[in-house]
Structure formats: C-alpha cells, structure tokens
Scaffold this active site. Sequence first.
Site, PDB file in Angstrom:
ATOM      1  N   LYS A  69       0.863  -1.188   0.000  1.00 30.45           N
ATOM      2  CA  LYS A  69       0.000   0.000   0.000  1.00 30.45           C
ATOM      3  C   LYS A  69       0.888   1.223   0.000  1.00 30.45           C
ATOM      4  CE  LYS A  69      -4.100   1.856   0.250  1.00 30.45           C
ATOM      5  NZ  LYS A  69      -3.708   2.711  -0.889  1.00 30.45           N
ATOM      6  N   LYS A  93       4.730   2.229   8.725  1.00 29.05           N
ATOM      7  CA  LYS A  93       3.521   2.978   9.077  1.00 29.05           C
ATOM      8  C   LYS A  93       2.318   2.037   9.225  1.00 29.05           C
ATOM      9  CE  LYS A  93       3.140   6.674   6.558  1.00 29.05           C
ATOM     10  NZ  LYS A  93       2.791   7.613   5.446  1.00 29.05           N
ATOM     11  N   LYS A 105       5.426   2.323  -2.825  1.00 25.91           N
ATOM     12  CA  LYS A 105       5.294   3.727  -3.222  1.00 25.91           C
ATOM     13  C   LYS A 105       5.621   3.837  -4.699  1.00 25.91           C
ATOM     14  CE  LYS A 105       4.510   7.659  -0.968  1.00 25.91           C
ATOM     15  NZ  LYS A 105       3.877   7.794   0.341  1.00 25.91           N
ATOM     16  N   THR A 189      -5.589  12.261   6.482  1.00 24.37           N
ATOM     17  CA  THR A 189      -4.206  12.433   6.945  1.00 24.37           C
ATOM     18  C   THR A 189      -4.138  13.606   7.916  1.00 24.37           C
ATOM     19  OG1 THR A 189      -3.518  11.616   4.777  1.00 24.37           O
ATOM     20  CG2 THR A 189      -1.792  12.513   6.202  1.00 24.37           C
ATOM     21  N   ASN A 220      -2.831  18.945   0.688  1.00 22.16           N
ATOM     22  CA  ASN A 220      -3.916  18.239   1.369  1.00 22.16           C
ATOM     23  C   ASN A 220      -3.617  18.076   2.863  1.00 22.16           C
ATOM     24  OD1 ASN A 220      -4.575  15.204   2.343  1.00 22.16           O
ATOM     25  ND2 ASN A 220      -6.331  16.055   1.267  1.00 22.16           N
ATOM     26  N   SER A 351      -7.602   4.897   3.905  1.00 22.71           N
ATOM     27  CA  SER A 351      -7.451   4.168   2.634  1.00 22.71           C
ATOM     28  C   SER A 351      -7.832   2.701   2.835  1.00 22.71           C
ATOM     29  CB  SER A 351      -5.996   4.228   2.147  1.00 22.71           C
ATOM     30  OG  SER A 351      -5.771   5.392   1.391  1.00 22.71           O
TER      31      SER A 351
HETATM   32  N1  GLU Z   1       0.404   8.908   0.497  1.00 28.58           N
HETATM   33  C1  GLU Z   1      -0.129   8.692   1.793  1.00 28.58           C
HETATM   34  C2  GLU Z   1       0.970   8.309   2.761  1.00 28.58           C
HETATM   35  O1  GLU Z   1       2.117   8.575   2.525  1.00 28.58           O
HETATM   36  C3  GLU Z   1      -1.299   7.727   1.793  1.00 28.58           C
HETATM   37  C4  GLU Z   1      -0.985   6.359   1.308  1.00 28.58           C
HETATM   38  C5  GLU Z   1      -2.210   5.501   1.115  1.00 28.58           C
HETATM   39  O2  GLU Z   1      -3.286   5.914   1.470  1.00 28.58           O
HETATM   40  O3  GLU Z   1      -2.034   4.399   0.593  1.00 28.58           O
HETATM   41  O4  GLU Z   1       0.719   7.781   3.798  1.00 28.58           O
END
Ligand code: GLU
Length: 418
Positions: A69, A93, A105, A189, A220, A351
Amino acid sequence: MSAYNPYDNVVSTVRSAAGKLGLEESEYIELLYPERELKVAVPVRMDDGTVKVFEGYRVQHSTLRGPGKGGIRFHQHTDENEVKALAAWMTFKCAVVGIPYGGTKGGVTVDPTKLSRGEVERLTRRFTAAIAPIIGPEQDIPAPDVNTTGENMGWLADTYSALKGSWSPGVTTGKPQEIGGSLGRPEATGRGVMIATREILKKLNLPVEKQRVVVQGMGNVGSISAKLIHELGAKIIAVSDVSEGLYKEDGLDIPDILKFLSTRGNLLKDYQKDGVKHISNQEMLVLDTDVLVPAALSNQINKDNADKIKAKIIVEGANGPTTVEADEILNKKGVVVVPDILANAGGVTVSYFEWVQNLQFFYWEEEEINSRLNVIMCKAFESVYDIHKEKNVSLRESAYILALKKLAAVKKIRGVFP
Ligand code: GLU
C-alpha cells in the site's frame, strides 16, 4: 559524491531499532531490501504534438503483512532512492497502526505544475499501464501523494480496469466518492495529524488553547491539519506553501486563508491582510513556537537548521521531513518528535477503510469512519508512547520498535522461502 539518500536513513533507523529490540539480524534483514523495484519510461504526447518521456518508479518494499500500500507522487525531485524510502516508511507505518498491508510507493520525476490537465491525464494513464503488471487490489494498491489527488486516482482506476476488462475500484484508494472513494478520506491524513497533536499535548499536560502552532505546507495534509488543529483551539501563528510563509504572532485567520487558497492558482505570496507578515519557508521553520507541523516534503529539518528549531514539539505530517542527523540534534535539545509513521498514518488508515468498502460493495457513514480512525490512531499512539516510557527511547525509535516487533513476528511464522 555523498548526496542525501533517504533510503540510507531508513536502513540506519531500522538497524538501530532492531538493536534496541534485541533482534538477530536474520530476523529483520529482509526489511533492509525492497522486495521488488520497477523502473519505467512514461512517454506522453504533449499538447504541441511532441513526445516527452518521463521516468517513473514503483517500489514494493514489503508484502509481509499484506498487499502493498502506498501513494504515487509526481515531483521534479523524485528519484529511485526517495521512492524506496517512501515505500519502506509505508511498511512501518501500516505496521504501527496495525492495518493489514505491506508498504509500497510510486513516483514520476516530473513537475506537473508545468503540464496541462490533458498532459497530466495522459501521464497518469500511461504510468498506470506501465505498472499495471504489478499492482492490483490484492497485490499493491496506490493512492494520492505529493501533487496527485482523487482525480489522478480516478484515471488510474479507469485505466487499470480497462486493461483488466472489468471495473476494479479496489485497485486504488483516495478516489472521488462517485466511484467508490470513502467519505472522510480527503481529510484523513490531516485528521490523524490533529489527533497525534492532541494526544501528545495531553501526555505532556499542555492545554491546547495555549499552544502556538506553525504548519509548513498547504497541500492536502497541511491545509487540513491547520484547519483541524485551529478548530481544536490552538493558535496557528504561521503557515506556508511553495511560494512563501505567512506569520501573525496572535494567530492567523485559518478559515479565511483556506478560502483564499481554494481558488485554483492562488498562492500565499498573494494573500494580503493587516498584520500578516510574509516570511520565507526557512524563517518559518525556526520561528518561536510550541508546535511545528512539517507537512510538505522530506529533508526539511536537517543538520543545517535543526539546531535553530525553537519548537518544543514536532508532529510530522510529511513523510521523512527530519533527517537522521537532525533527529539526533533535536533529541539532544529535548524536542519531542511525533514521527511520520505514526503522525501521518491517518491517510492510509482511511485508505484501508476505503479498500474494505470497495471489496464489500458496502459503504459506511462518515461518522463511523472518523470514529474508527480515532480509535486506531489513539491505540497506536498509546502503544508507541508506552514503549517510549518503558525503554526510554525517542518516539521515533519506539514507533519503529513497535512496527519491527509486529513484522518480525510475522516473518518468524511465515519463514523464508524455499
Ligand atoms: N500517500 C499517503 C501516505 O504517505 C497515503 C498512502 C495511502 O493511502 O495508501 O501515507
């Protein structure tokens, strides 16, 4: 040449946490190597008829705890090492908040502000096609990140589904609501950052109404964090975007600033109000404040400015805003840092809710989403804080210890193939 490599930061942080946890190297060594890295060329037909090729990456750091993810960012400075680090941070995380995902990522080296909307759409779709062989609802699920939004995720879901031959909303999260996006996801977030701020203030017995807060970044994450921390009762004395920072000692009018920024193309440098001073991003980071929320890019607090930071608490809205050297300086100064892998985990948590809703074709009310987010964030915060007290380590180390403990336990059961 010794350019800043954020992945080296990840490796040293993981090694140090593993040491504190007393793990043998063989219990965590796989986490030092991304499982899979894909580098792709992304040709785009530009509006003037020429073709440009951009370079993109999708890195799957770990799928130990579940499908990968992590977001996709479009930025001119994005490179392989940054994407590797960002993917690894997602692994830790997701483990910290206990959602059943690994970490991945994606990124494309491009300044999307220089492209037209049509060019961005073609870029998004072609990048999706390039990484389609390794993504999917059970494999690797992208989401928005720096310079990408629900609109990009809509194109991603559409492209992936066209290639697959059936509608597959679960391939991505952070989508617009009309196509299966979750209520509460756009704010998630920032809401998580607000919860992390609220909880650390409680632990330190600091009344929220008395706190001065500086927020770097008005994307955001930064804008919603500023909005919700302001609603919590703290005084937001400075905010910044890519153009500049605004400062007012007795507190900025956050709703007014957010209204101003909601007009496409408006930048803070053009915001004019009595008593509001314009300052640089660097000046802003070292302002006299109680709380600093870096919610822009990585490597913002580094060995060059860490010593000058006056904030007593840092809540990391961005991924990797503090370098390892800066972290040491801040620790010595007694600055309390709520680390990214805890503080900004609200986004990926909602998410997860979105993905669950997509897989079940059953949608929840916003109240339920926000309350479940609050439960998960508070539980993770407590666990991290307990380790911090018990082992007398920084909150970052305790977050990594918590995550590594969970990851190593899974590794032990799953073993090494073959
Ligand atoms: N880009 C966000 C992060 O760095 C969300 C990642 C997601 O929701 O998969 O946590």
